[in-house]
Enzyme design. Sequence first.
Site, PDB file in Angstrom:
ATOM      1  CE  LYS A  84      -4.093   1.980   0.219  1.00 20.11           C
ATOM      2  NZ  LYS A  84      -4.976   2.006  -0.963  1.00 20.11           N
ATOM      3  CG  ASP A 110      -6.475  -0.355  -3.187  1.00 23.71           C
ATOM      4  OD1 ASP A 110      -5.354  -0.652  -3.655  1.00 23.71           O
ATOM      5  OD2 ASP A 110      -6.897   0.817  -3.170  1.00 23.71           O
ATOM      6  CG  ASP A 165      -8.591 -16.510   4.648  1.00 24.33           C
ATOM      7  OD1 ASP A 165      -7.534 -17.128   4.855  1.00 24.33           O
ATOM      8  OD2 ASP A 165      -9.527 -16.449   5.473  1.00 24.33           O
TER       9      ASP A 165
HETATM   10 MN    MN Z   1      -5.691 -16.258   8.067  1.00 25.45          MN
END
Ligand code: MN
Length: 357
Positions: A191, A223, A251
């Site tokens: 970022k 992002d 994830d």
């Molecule tokens: Mn995790």
Amino acid sequence: MKFNIAVIAGDGIGPEITKVTTDVLEAAGAKFGHGFKFTDVLMGGCAIDKTGVPLPDETIRICKDSDSVLLGAVGGPKWDTLPGHLRPEKGLLGIRAALGLYANIRPAVLFPSLINACPLRADIAARGIDMVVYRELTGGMYFGERGMREGKYGAEAYDTEAYSKFEVERIARLAFECALTRKKHVISIDKANVLDSSRLWRATVAEVAKAYPGVTCENMLVDNAAMQLVKNPSQFDVIVTSNIFGDILSDEASMVTGSIGMLPSSSIGDSKLGLYEPIHGSAPDIAGKDLANPIATVLSAAMMLESSLGLPDAALAIRRAIDAALLKGFRTGDIMSAGCTPVGCKEMGGLIIAGLK
Ligand code: MN
Ligand code: IPM
């Protein structure tokens, strides 16, 4: 050879998935003439219940004396109200730090047989997904200065994100080394339009990149990366990123491949000792019901055989046995699709073991 493996079964579905995995390891060992001595150690909620702390010293000692560590998952609602330093998750952060495991490697692959489990549009899934996330694991805001203080609006809590050049260099080097064995393409995610720590991250990755002229290095803002992972995941080969961004993006990367129940990880440092665990959590809602998908943990064990124990043939045999079970249409609930045969955690383990014979 005989290998000493410390097993942290942990909480929730942890005991079920690690049991299947040690059985698969035994079977793979028998096939290739190796043996394993598994030593169960406590960490997480079960350690809090039995010893009062999430990471007993004895666990650290046994893990350090082992050839490798296999971990199920830790945490659960029972321990959610404990103060931060006594939560099960603190045990996980503690073992990573105690063993110097600064690199967390999370491959996210869309298995051709699971293409129906992919939540993305068919034309996007058809381009394939095969990436590996190199997540920095012992720095950033997980380990930065934290506390409570008086702020502009009264009492406030804070966590700080800090990275040294040294920490960025060592994870970046591992990512570039990996890229050499793949499509020679690293995307570093930060970022840098806002954070000073990201600007140092980006400059340091650029310096490391100079030593790898054959590898293309791109930067991507986090992002945008979150968006690109669902818009065009096939563009990613090797990702290198900070602890917190890597936690979140891995994830996401796992879900685009169909199920978080399929993704393994290895955590390594400068020695051969590594910690191998699925990227999913303890899933307390399905614990003890024989519903969990053991494949992420079994694939983590395959990574262990390859990276820590020098047994790539056994690792390949396990991966093939998993592919075979999936190709035959056997599915745990998380990856179930029409026309397939539902199986539980144990039965999936049995199928993998049968595939090894
Ligand atoms: Mn995790
Ligand atoms: C992971 C987990 C852990 C993390 C938690 C349980 C502390 O989410 O391994 O991704 O945030 O690192």
